[in-house]
Scaffold this motif. Structure first.
Motif, PDB file in Angstrom:
ATOM      1  N   ARG A 105      95.150  36.593  57.542  1.00  0.00           N
ATOM      2  CA  ARG A 105      94.123  36.239  56.568  1.00  0.00           C
ATOM      3  C   ARG A 105      93.428  35.067  57.036  1.00  0.00           C
ATOM      4  NH1 ARG A 105      94.643  38.707  51.289  1.00  0.00           N
ATOM      5  NH2 ARG A 105      93.816  37.641  51.001  1.00  0.00           N
ATOM      6  N   VAL A 133      84.575  32.995  53.630  1.00  0.00           N
ATOM      7  CA  VAL A 133      85.412  33.815  52.287  1.00  0.00           C
ATOM      8  C   VAL A 133      85.699  34.918  51.487  1.00  0.00           C
ATOM      9  CG1 VAL A 133      87.710  32.354  50.698  1.00  0.00           C
ATOM     10  CG2 VAL A 133      86.590  31.390  53.138  1.00  0.00           C
ATOM     11  N   LYS A 137      87.109  37.959  51.029  1.00  0.00           N
ATOM     12  CA  LYS A 137      88.300  37.880  49.703  1.00  0.00           C
ATOM     13  C   LYS A 137      87.429  39.596  49.390  1.00  0.00           C
ATOM     14  CE  LYS A 137      89.540  33.743  48.094  1.00  0.00           C
ATOM     15  NZ  LYS A 137      89.964  32.923  47.415  1.00  0.00           N
TER      16      LYS A 137
END
Length: 165
Positions: A105, A133, A137
């Motif tokens: 990640r 990001v 997510k």
């Protein structure tokens, strides 16, 4: 005493060897999707954007997704990968490498020294936070990479005086 020293020295070399042994994916194009997270049409789109950037500016840009960082910090892995592949013009040090490690990640934008005139750490931080990001997510790695590439390319096309604003 000499024997103890030799044993300690040998032990240190044995411990250091795995840490320094780094395996990298092979550079097969402008997009290296070792982690297999991009669809073929996304790879083609990203490759085209990279080719266009280089044709217009001379600046080289590569995207890499990796299966594993092999226990290394992504900053170090990306830097070493960029050096291993020789990203950017050697005499100008102007390459950019976007590295994504989905298993860990992590994402990182590594830049050659000359590329930092445009793509500063602050600009990279904004790209992570706003473009990449949020999509990661949401589970959309391809969308996050594409959005990040779009922003990186936009910045890398700017003249230096505009990029520093």
């Amino acid at each position: 005493m000499k024997r103890l020293f030799a044993v300690v020295l040998l032990a240190l070399f044995a411990l250091a060897a795995p840490a320094s042994a780094q395996t990298f994916p092979q550079l097969t194009g402008r997009v290296v999707d070792q982690a297999d997270i991009l669809r073929p049409e996304q790879e083609l789109d990203l490759s085209t954007k990279s080719e266009t950037l280089q044709a217009q500016t001379g600046r080289q840009f590569v995207v890499a997704t990796v299966k594993s960082l092999e226990g290394r910090p992504i900053e170090d892995y990306a830097y070493q990968l960029g050096r291993h592949w020789g990203i950017g013009q050697k005499d100008k040090d102007n390459g950019v490498l976007l590295v994504v490690a989905p298993k860990e990640r992590k994402v990182w934008i590594a830049t050659g020294y000359a590329a930092r005139i445009r793509l500063t750490d602050a600009v990279a931080s904004i790209i992570y936070r706003n473009a990449i990001v949020p999509r990661f997510k949401a589970g959309d790695y391809g969308g996050g990479i594409t959005a990040g590439v779009d922003e990186i390319v936009k910045v890398m096309r700017l003249p230096p005086e505009e990029a520093q604003r």
